[in-house]
Design a protein around this motif. Structure first.
Motif, PDB file in Angstrom:
ATOM      1  N   VAL A  63       0.869  -1.176   0.000  1.00 18.99           N
ATOM      2  CA  VAL A  63       0.000   0.000   0.000  1.00 18.99           C
ATOM      3  C   VAL A  63       0.904   1.224   0.000  1.00 18.99           C
ATOM      4  O   VAL A  63       1.805   1.339   0.841  1.00 18.99           O
ATOM      5  CB  VAL A  63      -0.925   0.028   1.228  1.00 18.99           C
ATOM      6  N   ILE A  64       0.693   2.123  -0.958  1.00 21.42           N
ATOM      7  CA  ILE A  64       1.470   3.365  -1.041  1.00 21.42           C
ATOM      8  C   ILE A  64       0.555   4.521  -0.692  1.00 21.42           C
ATOM      9  O   ILE A  64      -0.462   4.741  -1.360  1.00 21.42           O
ATOM     10  CB  ILE A  64       2.045   3.562  -2.455  1.00 21.42           C
ATOM     11  N   ASN A  65       0.910   5.261   0.337  1.00 24.09           N
ATOM     12  CA  ASN A  65       0.061   6.360   0.788  1.00 24.09           C
ATOM     13  C   ASN A  65       0.675   7.710   0.428  1.00 24.09           C
ATOM     14  O   ASN A  65       1.552   8.214   1.116  1.00 24.09           O
ATOM     15  CB  ASN A  65      -0.164   6.288   2.298  1.00 24.09           C
ATOM     16  N   CYS A  66       0.190   8.280  -0.683  1.00 24.36           N
ATOM     17  CA  CYS A  66       0.576   9.638  -1.087  1.00 24.36           C
ATOM     18  C   CYS A  66      -0.500  10.647  -0.709  1.00 24.36           C
ATOM     19  O   CYS A  66      -0.408  11.824  -1.076  1.00 24.36           O
ATOM     20  CB  CYS A  66       0.802   9.697  -2.595  1.00 24.36           C
ATOM     21  N   ALA A  67      -1.545  10.199  -0.013  1.00 21.78           N
ATOM     22  CA  ALA A  67      -2.664  11.082   0.320  1.00 21.78           C
ATOM     23  C   ALA A  67      -2.275  12.023   1.453  1.00 21.78           C
ATOM     24  O   ALA A  67      -1.401  11.725   2.265  1.00 21.78           O
ATOM     25  CB  ALA A  67      -3.885  10.256   0.712  1.00 21.78           C
ATOM     26  N   GLY A  68      -2.953  13.152   1.517  1.00 23.65           N
ATOM     27  CA  GLY A  68      -2.716  14.122   2.582  1.00 23.65           C
ATOM     28  C   GLY A  68      -3.032  15.521   2.116  1.00 23.65           C
ATOM     29  O   GLY A  68      -3.331  15.751   0.943  1.00 23.65           O
ATOM     30  N   ALA A  69      -2.949  16.456   3.045  1.00 25.89           N
ATOM     31  CA  ALA A  69      -3.228  17.864   2.749  1.00 25.89           C
ATOM     32  C   ALA A  69      -1.987  18.697   3.036  1.00 25.89           C
ATOM     33  O   ALA A  69      -1.297  18.482   4.037  1.00 25.89           O
ATOM     34  CB  ALA A  69      -4.402  18.366   3.587  1.00 25.89           C
ATOM     35  N   THR A  70      -1.701  19.629   2.162  1.00 26.23           N
ATOM     36  CA  THR A  70      -0.604  20.560   2.346  1.00 26.23           C
ATOM     37  C   THR A  70      -1.098  21.904   2.857  1.00 26.23           C
ATOM     38  O   THR A  70      -0.405  22.594   3.591  1.00 26.23           O
ATOM     39  CB  THR A  70       0.138  20.771   1.017  1.00 26.23           C
ATOM     40  N   TYR A  71      -2.322  22.275   2.469  1.00 29.67           N
ATOM     41  CA  TYR A  71      -2.908  23.551   2.845  1.00 29.67           C
ATOM     42  C   TYR A  71      -4.230  23.313   3.564  1.00 29.67           C
ATOM     43  O   TYR A  71      -4.835  22.250   3.438  1.00 29.67           O
ATOM     44  CB  TYR A  71      -3.148  24.417   1.608  1.00 29.67           C
ATOM     45  N   GLY A  72      -4.676  24.328   4.302  1.00 27.05           N
ATOM     46  CA  GLY A  72      -5.955  24.243   4.974  1.00 27.05           C
ATOM     47  C   GLY A  72      -5.838  24.596   6.445  1.00 27.05           C
ATOM     48  O   GLY A  72      -4.760  24.903   6.956  1.00 27.05           O
ATOM     49  N   SER A  73      -6.942  24.523   7.129  1.00 26.23           N
ATOM     50  CA  SER A  73      -6.965  24.806   8.562  1.00 26.23           C
ATOM     51  C   SER A  73      -6.225  23.716   9.318  1.00 26.23           C
ATOM     52  O   SER A  73      -5.957  22.628   8.785  1.00 26.23           O
ATOM     53  CB  SER A  73      -8.405  24.885   9.049  1.00 26.23           C
ATOM     54  N   SER A  74      -5.922  23.979  10.584  1.00 26.36           N
ATOM     55  CA  SER A  74      -5.267  22.972  11.415  1.00 26.36           C
ATOM     56  C   SER A  74      -6.112  21.707  11.493  1.00 26.36           C
ATOM     57  O   SER A  74      -5.585  20.585  11.455  1.00 26.36           O
ATOM     58  CB  SER A  74      -5.013  23.530  12.823  1.00 26.36           C
ATOM     59  N   ARG A  75      -7.424  21.865  11.578  1.00 22.74           N
ATOM     60  CA  ARG A  75      -8.314  20.701  11.651  1.00 22.74           C
ATOM     61  C   ARG A  75      -8.213  19.874  10.370  1.00 22.74           C
ATOM     62  O   ARG A  75      -8.142  18.637  10.418  1.00 22.74           O
ATOM     63  CB  ARG A  75      -9.749  21.150  11.885  1.00 22.74           C
ATOM     64  N   THR A  76      -8.199  20.557   9.216  1.00 18.35           N
ATOM     65  CA  THR A  76      -8.074  19.846   7.945  1.00 18.35           C
ATOM     66  C   THR A  76      -6.765  19.084   7.863  1.00 18.35           C
ATOM     67  O   THR A  76      -6.714  17.926   7.424  1.00 18.35           O
ATOM     68  CB  THR A  76      -8.167  20.835   6.774  1.00 18.35           C
ATOM     69  N   LEU A  77      -5.678  19.721   8.291  1.00 18.87           N
ATOM     70  CA  LEU A  77      -4.369  19.086   8.240  1.00 18.87           C
ATOM     71  C   LEU A  77      -4.312  17.855   9.148  1.00 18.87           C
ATOM     72  O   LEU A  77      -3.764  16.821   8.766  1.00 18.87           O
ATOM     73  CB  LEU A  77      -3.290  20.093   8.636  1.00 18.87           C
ATOM     74  N   ILE A  78      -4.871  17.957  10.332  1.00 22.50           N
ATOM     75  CA  ILE A  78      -4.863  16.826  11.261  1.00 22.50           C
ATOM     76  C   ILE A  78      -5.698  15.671  10.704  1.00 22.50           C
ATOM     77  O   ILE A  78      -5.285  14.505  10.740  1.00 22.50           O
ATOM     78  CB  ILE A  78      -5.386  17.248  12.647  1.00 22.50           C
TER      79      ILE A  78
END
Length: 335
Positions: A63-78
């Protein structure tokens, strides 16, 4: 070999997809939120049990996990960088045949490091913004999961497809606009910091190598060289043919009441004294209105890449000049 790819639509994920699909030895399944995914699933809201059932159906070896957020609120990032990783790890643990996990981390997890020396995987992480904190939490979850897992701590990624919010994505757009309007200045934030720039296609090769290797733990992925952002910017300027000047905006320390409302025309880094802050490829904790959250400056970043060379047999192939030339080519040809 069956591979399940998460985050195929992102800057890095798109290149990883291209790389994996070229390998006839790999059978690739994409899981994500968009209609283009083979399996529709939202890692930020879906349950580990539901994801485990998909894993049992696909039976991936990796399983390769490239998912995630670079920008957004602290809640979005967490939610995107920590909670989603917890879901992935728990789902793999629950699956009938737990797969190997390759997780994409970030150099932002290190935070400020001593100038002039490369940072190794043994360095104490001290992230300074919500982005770096959320990525480090995700890394710690992977390392503590008990899975067969590697975390690639990727440094400052450049190359074609760079988001317009990134340093060179923004510069390329500014150069294109200046050439179209016959302007002789492009304004940018402070470019005095040093960064370890690595091409996104080299990063994709590293991720592919990690997926088929037995390497575990944290592995730095970078060029192994620190380059002043101002010098790198000049490579992009030369590629564009722009003959004007790049004006680096002075940083100003603003009180909250001075910062303006949502959508204000303030440049990244305006919370910091002049010459101390460089917005890197990843904005470390970007607020919804587009201004970065306050954080300590990170004037130097260079990877110690010996582990990647020794354990993955990997080293960079794309020179920075070529990488930035391709950024300009894509920007100039965009309709």
């Amino acid at each position: 070999m069956r591979v399940l790819l998460l985050g195929a639509d992102g800057f890095i994920g798109r290149r990883v997809t291209d790389r994996l699909l070229m390998d006839q030895e790999l059978q690739v399944t994409v899981l994500g939120r968009r209609d283009s995914a083979d399996i529709r699933f939202d890692l930020t809201t879906g349950s580990p049990g539901a994801l485990a059932r998909f894993l049992d159906a696909v039976a991936p070896q990796a399983v390769i996990n490239c998912a995630g957020a670079t920008y957004g609120s602290s809640r979005t990032l967490i939610r995107s960088n920590t909670l989603a990783v917890a879901t992935v790890c728990e789902a793999i643990r629950r699956s009938r045949e737990p797969a190997r996990l390759v997780h994409v981390g970030s150099a932002a997890e290190y935070g400020p490091v001593p100038g002039g020396v490369p940072v190794s995987e043994q360095a104490e992480p001290r992230p300074v913004g919500p982005y770096g904190v959320s990525k480090l939490a995700g890394t710690e979850l992977v390392l503590a999961s008990g899975l067969d897992a590697a975390v690639l701590r990727v440094f400052d990624v450049v190359g074609p497809g760079a988001p317009t919010a990134s340093l060179f994505g923004r510069l390329a757009e500014g150069l294109r606009r200046a050439l179209e309007r016959d302007e002789n200045q492009v304004r940018m934030p402070d470019l005095s910091g040093y960064r370890d720039f690595v091409d996104v296609r080299d990063v994709a090769r590293a991720i592919q190598a990690a997926a088929v290797s037995a390497a575990t733990g944290v592995i730095n992925i970078g060029s192994g060289h620190a380059v002043r952002a101002r010098d790198a910017a000049q490579l992009l300027v030369r590629a564009s043919g722009f003959e004007g000047s790049i004006v680096e905006e002075n940083r100003q320390v603003l009180l909250p009441a001075q910062a303006g409302g949502p959508g204000g025309d303030h440049l990244p880094g305006h919370h910091h004294p002049p010459g101390q802050y460089l917005p890197g490829h990843r904005a470390e904790g970007q607020r919804p209105e587009g201004r970065p959250a306050p954080g300590e400056p990170v004037p130097w970043r260079q990877a110690d890449v010996r582990t990647a060379r020794d354990r993955l047999g990997w080293r960079t192939q794309v020179p920075l000049e070529e990488s930035l030339g391709d950024v300009w080519l894509e920007t100039a040809c965009r309709v």
